[in-house]
Design a protein around this motif. Structure first.
Motif, PDB file in Angstrom:
ATOM      1  N   UNK A   1      16.348 -37.097  19.413  1.00  0.00           N
ATOM      2  CA  UNK A   1      17.769 -36.450  19.925  1.00  0.00           C
ATOM      3  C   UNK A   1      17.288 -35.475  19.636  1.00  0.00           C
ATOM      4  N   UNK A   2      17.720 -34.341  20.735  1.00  0.00           N
ATOM      5  CA  UNK A   2      17.171 -32.829  20.899  1.00  0.00           C
ATOM      6  C   UNK A   2      18.510 -32.573  21.015  1.00  0.00           C
ATOM      7  N   UNK A   3      19.735 -32.533  20.186  1.00  0.00           N
ATOM      8  CA  UNK A   3      21.031 -31.833  20.528  1.00  0.00           C
ATOM      9  C   UNK A   3      21.364 -30.310  21.924  1.00  0.00           C
ATOM     10  N   UNK A   4      20.387 -29.440  21.355  1.00  0.00           N
ATOM     11  CA  UNK A   4      20.481 -27.986  21.926  1.00  0.00           C
ATOM     12  C   UNK A   4      20.304 -29.051  23.068  1.00  0.00           C
ATOM     13  N   UNK A   5      19.613 -28.920  24.026  1.00  0.00           N
ATOM     14  CA  UNK A   5      18.871 -29.471  24.904  1.00  0.00           C
ATOM     15  C   UNK A   5      19.578 -30.534  25.746  1.00  0.00           C
ATOM     16  N   UNK A   6      20.483 -31.542  25.270  1.00  0.00           N
ATOM     17  CA  UNK A   6      20.871 -32.770  25.774  1.00  0.00           C
ATOM     18  C   UNK A   6      20.445 -33.534  25.971  1.00  0.00           C
ATOM     19  N   UNK A   7      19.823 -34.006  25.241  1.00  0.00           N
ATOM     20  CA  UNK A   7      18.247 -34.528  26.216  1.00  0.00           C
ATOM     21  C   UNK A   7      18.358 -35.805  24.518  1.00  0.00           C
TER      22      UNK A   7
ATOM     23  N   UNK B   1      21.843 -35.182  29.364  1.00  0.00           N
ATOM     24  CA  UNK B   1      23.488 -35.600  29.991  1.00  0.00           C
ATOM     25  C   UNK B   1      23.951 -33.964  28.305  1.00  0.00           C
ATOM     26  N   UNK B   2      25.748 -34.227  29.299  1.00  0.00           N
ATOM     27  CA  UNK B   2      26.521 -32.839  29.027  1.00  0.00           C
ATOM     28  C   UNK B   2      27.674 -33.822  28.118  1.00  0.00           C
ATOM     29  N   UNK B   3      27.984 -32.955  27.338  1.00  0.00           N
ATOM     30  CA  UNK B   3      29.471 -32.682  26.523  1.00  0.00           C
ATOM     31  C   UNK B   3      29.828 -32.170  27.200  1.00  0.00           C
TER      32      UNK B   3
END
Length: 100
Positions: free
Chosen positions: A15-21, A35-37
């Protein structure tokens, strides 16, 4: 990071949260779920698996890990890409995550 080991393959979903991936590198190929949040919703915008590693359930594993993340963080989910829409149609056990 979640470890996933489908039959005949071993890889990790990262999970790469900063890249939303969410991504997995399998046999040198990169499979992704983007993804986007927004307002407590995870919008799955793209799921891609290179043809060289297609048909091995990798997109499904990426989606399951993403949905576990959504559930753990109390997000609802909008399946905006074709694969995610198809996944939800065939996995009703995740219906509770669908955004109204």
């Amino acid at each position: 990071m979640a470890s996933v080991t489908p039959p005949g393959l071993a890889y990790e979903v990262e999970h790469l949260p900063d890249q939303h991936r969410f991504q997995a590198r399998v046999r040198g190929e990169l499979a992704v779920l983007d993804y986007t949040l927004e307002d407590g919703q995870m919008v799955i915008t793209h799921t891609g698996v290179p043809e060289a590693i297609a048909g091995r359930g990798i997109a499904g594993e990426l989606t399951k890990v993403a949905l576990r993340h959504a559930r753990d963080n109390h997000y609802t989910v909008v399946p905006d890409c074709e694969y995610a829409q198809h996944f939800f149609e065939n996995h009703t056990e995740y219906d509770d995550l669908l955004a109204p």
